[in-house]
Design an enzyme around this catalytic site. Structure first.
Site, short mmCIF file in Angstrom:
data_model
loop_
_atom_site.label_atom_id
_atom_site.label_comp_id
_atom_site.label_asym_id
_atom_site.label_seq_id
_atom_site.Cartn_x
_atom_site.Cartn_y
_atom_site.Cartn_z
N LYS A 1 -9.37 55.51 -121.97
CA LYS A 1 -8.78 56.85 -121.97
C LYS A 1 -8.48 57.20 -123.43
O LYS A 1 -8.05 56.31 -124.20
CB LYS A 1 -7.49 56.79 -121.14
CG LYS A 1 -6.73 58.08 -121.00
CD LYS A 1 -5.49 57.83 -120.13
CE LYS A 1 -4.68 59.07 -119.86
NZ LYS A 1 -3.53 58.80 -118.97
N SER B 1 -3.46 62.01 -115.06
CA SER B 1 -4.10 62.45 -116.28
C SER B 1 -5.32 61.63 -116.69
O SER B 1 -6.13 62.12 -117.47
CB SER B 1 -3.08 62.42 -117.42
OG SER B 1 -2.62 61.11 -117.64
N SER C 1 -0.69 58.46 -113.24
CA SER C 1 -1.95 58.89 -113.88
C SER C 1 -3.12 57.92 -113.77
O SER C 1 -4.23 58.28 -114.15
CB SER C 1 -1.71 59.20 -115.35
OG SER C 1 -1.19 60.49 -115.44
N1 GLN Z 1 1.27 63.71 -113.27
C1 GLN Z 1 2.37 63.13 -113.96
C2 GLN Z 1 2.78 64.02 -115.10
O1 GLN Z 1 2.25 65.05 -115.21
C3 GLN Z 1 2.04 61.76 -114.41
C4 GLN Z 1 1.36 61.69 -115.70
C5 GLN Z 1 1.05 60.29 -116.14
O2 GLN Z 1 1.20 59.34 -115.37
N2 GLN Z 1 0.66 60.14 -117.38
O3 GLN Z 1 3.62 63.70 -115.87
#
Ligand code: GLN
Length: 485
Positions: free
Chosen positions: A77, A152, A176
């Site tokens: 990532k 994400s 994420s």
């Molecule tokens: N969807 C969650 C957020 O928007 C988790 C994001 C993540 O785990 N990096 O913060």
């Protein structure tokens, strides 16, 4: 070849039936063919990777000892550092930022002769659940191209589902890794907090962030965890425990294992997700597990707590992006204040700004007690409730997401997007390991996941239970139509 797991591929390489160069070529051909449609990769290191493969082939021919991930193409990532390469975090702010050092995970992978082939798309600074917050490109779900792959770490999940590489890393602050894994029909593991070093991962919510793997089978998840799940001196939150033995324990039977289900917490699921959840529990019962009820009703507060704590930590972590220490500097700026203001205004996208403002607010002197401190207290309660639940069971089962993949552009209200994290955030607040496993499809072939959560440091047990399910199902073998050649 692209249907083989990393475990199988590296074996074929070490036995000499497949060269590293052949493996690289096979995957780069697929990336060139499919990535323009899919948008999973932001950058690929074709030249460098091919050269590494050539050297590795020579090393093997010389009969030297080769690593456990030898010749395996791996995607990161784009919030993890590979020295000398860009780390964009999918932000306009960092388009020119080159990493001055390797992340610990990068070093560990390369020590085992893995080949890092590129970086994948994400929501800007890992904030989001759909990849739509990326300032650089849109990633599509390989199972249905009009749908989001989740986020994400959506780029890594999509790359694994479309078989553009056999292993990838993501980061998980509130889901994420697991949410995109679920929406893309692959395995995605968030280890125990501290199990994998965060050194070289761009920080979002430091007390919640954890790096973890994506793969198409549990064995590959286990293999990757044995390599990256080790103590690092460069991360003060890294655990001192010896690496877990996971691969050798996968085959242990799960008969008699107690799986807890927080039934009162499972409201608002789509019918198909609920159906797949019930079916998966049935599989576990048939395998000899006992299903018991546990109380995790505290998790109804998890979204509220998370969006206070994560934004508070993010607002602090992101203060370093000022156009001086890090980030593109605004060309409009004349005074020092303008350098900060304009660079941040131009560099950050809307969601990141929203979170910086919210985080700054909950930390401000007048409100800290009411929001930030209170959220910390409730987080402690969450930890206690997990402990109580795990005194009654070995693992906890929940869905990963309330629905399968949604259409790109269909969720306009940020709060509605936050609500989709209801089943994943708990594991980050509790620091516990959780794995999303492929567990079915909707009528129109969108994947559905199932989540297993374990007590802290029981990462191997989570993988063991997932493997038992994998052995009697074949969801993980399915490849999305349009990516099968
Ligand atoms: N969807 C969650 C957020 O928007 C988790 C994001 C993540 O785990 N990096 O913060």
């Amino acid at each position: 070849m692209y249907k083989d797991s990393a475990t199988e591929l590296t074996k074929q390489f070490s036995q000499g039936s497949l060269s590293a160069q052949e493996i690289m070529k096979g995957y780069f051909d697929r990336i060139e063919k499919y990535n323009p449609t899919l948008g999973a990769f932001l950058t690929v290191y074709k030249e460098k990777a091919t050269l590494q493969a050539q050297k590795l082939d020579e090393k093997r021919k010389r009969g030297e000892k080769i690593g456990r991930l030898a010749a395996i193409p791996i995607a990161l990532k784009d919030n993890m550092h590979v020295k000398g390469e860009t780390t964009t975090c999918a932000s306009k702010f960092l388009t020119n930022f080159k990493a001055p050092f390797n992340a610990t995970v990068t070093e560990l992978l390369e020590q085992e002769d893995a080949i890092i082939i590129g970086k994948t798309n994400l929501d800007e600074f890992a904030m989001g659940s759909s990849c739509e917050n990326s300032a650089l490109q849109t990633t599509k779900n390989p199972w249905k191209l009009t749908c989001s792959p989740g986020g994400s770490s959506g780029g890594s999940a999509a790359a694994i589902a479309a078989r553009l590489c056999p292993l990838a890393l993501g980061s998980d602050t509130g889901g994420s890794i697991r949410q995109p894994a679920s929406l893309c029909g692959v395995y995605g593991f968030k280890p125990t907090y501290g199990r994998v070093s965060r050194y070289g991962l761009v920080a979002f919510g430091s007390s919640l962030d954890q790096i973890g793997p994506f793969a198409n089978c549990v064995q590959d998840i286990a293999l990757m965890m044995e390599i990256i799940g080790r103590h690092s001196e460069k991360d003060s939150t890294s655990t001192f425990k010896e690496p877990d033995v996971i691969v050798a324990n996968l085959n242990k039977p799960i008969k008699g294992m107690k799986i807890g289900v927080p039934w009162q917490f499972l409201e608002g699921l789509s019918q198909e997700v609920r159906h797949s959840f019930d079916e998966t529990l049935k599989i576990y019962k048939d395998l000899g597990a006992e299903i018991v009820e546990v109380d995790l009703s505290i998790l109804k507060y998890s979204i509220a707590i998370y969006y206070i704590l994560a934004t508070a930590e993010a607002s602090t972590n992101l203060s370093r992006f000022d156009g001086i220490r890090y980030g593109n500097r605004s060309t409009k700026a004349v005074t020092l204040d303008e350098v900060y203001d304009f660079s941040r205004q131009e560099g950050f996208g809307a969601e990141v700004k929203r979170r910086i403002m919210l985080g700054t607010f909950v930390l401000s002197s007048g409100y800290q007690e009411a929001y930030y401190r209170k959220a910390q207290k409730v987080r402690t309660l969450v930890l206690q409730k997990y402990k109580e639940a795990f005194s009654k069971c070995d693992l906890i089962a929940t869905p990963v997401t309330p629905t399968a993949a949604f259409e790109i552009g269909s969720i306009k209200d940020p709060l509605e997007m936050y609500l989709a994290d209801i089943y994943t955030i708990g594991a980050n607040l509790g620091g516990v390991p959780a794995l999303s496993i492929p567990a079915g499809f909707t009528a129109d072939a969108r994947p559905i996941g199932f989540q297993l959560t374990g007590p802290q440091m029981k990462d191997a047990l989570v993988c063991q239970a997932a493997f038992a399910h994998e052995l009697v199902t074949d969801y993980y073998k399915k490849i999305p139509q349009g990516f099968q050649e």
